[in-house]
Design a protein around this motif. Structure first.
Motif, PDB file in Angstrom:
ATOM      1  N   TRP A  31      -9.143  37.156  13.738  1.00  0.00           N
ATOM      2  CA  TRP A  31      -8.479  37.827  12.110  1.00  0.00           C
ATOM      3  C   TRP A  31      -8.813  38.914  11.560  1.00  0.00           C
ATOM      4  O   TRP A  31      -7.816  39.234  10.836  1.00  0.00           O
ATOM      5  N   ILE A  32      -9.611  39.724  12.378  1.00  0.00           N
ATOM      6  CA  ILE A  32     -10.060  40.836  11.709  1.00  0.00           C
ATOM      7  C   ILE A  32      -8.706  41.344  12.383  1.00  0.00           C
ATOM      8  O   ILE A  32      -8.509  42.469  11.518  1.00  0.00           O
ATOM      9  N   THR A  33      -8.539  41.669  13.480  1.00  0.00           N
ATOM     10  CA  THR A  33      -7.597  42.514  13.836  1.00  0.00           C
ATOM     11  C   THR A  33      -6.606  42.228  13.749  1.00  0.00           C
ATOM     12  O   THR A  33      -5.364  43.288  13.107  1.00  0.00           O
ATOM     13  N   VAL A  34      -5.899  41.276  12.826  1.00  0.00           N
ATOM     14  CA  VAL A  34      -4.403  40.679  12.572  1.00  0.00           C
ATOM     15  C   VAL A  34      -4.749  41.258  11.918  1.00  0.00           C
ATOM     16  O   VAL A  34      -3.726  42.164  10.391  1.00  0.00           O
ATOM     17  N   ALA A  35      -6.178  41.407  10.584  1.00  0.00           N
ATOM     18  CA  ALA A  35      -5.397  42.112   9.171  1.00  0.00           C
ATOM     19  C   ALA A  35      -6.186  43.454   9.221  1.00  0.00           C
ATOM     20  O   ALA A  35      -4.811  44.205   8.174  1.00  0.00           O
TER      21      ALA A  35
END
Length: 100
Positions: A5-9
């Motif tokens: 989710w960090i990469t997605v954000a």
């Protein structure tokens, strides 16, 4: 498979940042005018993106470097167009989009 989710954000933020400058740059080119744009705001924005690029370079984080470098180019282009005299702004815009 798990979602990072960090990469997605970060990806969404990077894409949104780059996309946010594109319409303003094209509007300047198409309208041949920077009327109503703030020199101080784009100077500060350019400084911020330069700082983010520097931060990314120091950390070796290409996910910070690439989108912020693209945004820095857009912000510097807009800043330069604001700083140019009106007739030069029109000349540059004409060269970039002669059909408008």
């Amino acid at each position: 498979m798990t979602i990072d989710w960090i990469t997605v954000a970060g990806t969404i933020g990077a894409c949104a940042s780059v996309a946010s400058f594109t319409p303003q740059a094209w509007k300047i080119i198409r309208s041949r005018s920077t009327e109503g744009l703030s020199l101080r705001m784009f100077a500060l924005t350019s400084l911020a993106f330069a700082a983010w690029v520097s931060f990314g370079l120091l950390k070796g984080e290409w996910t910070l470097i690439i989108p912020n470098a693209i945004c820095l180019c857009f912000a510097l282009f807009i800043l330069a167009m604001i700083m140019l005299p009106d007739h030069k702004t029109r000349e540059v815009a004409e060269k970039l989009d002669p059909a408008a």
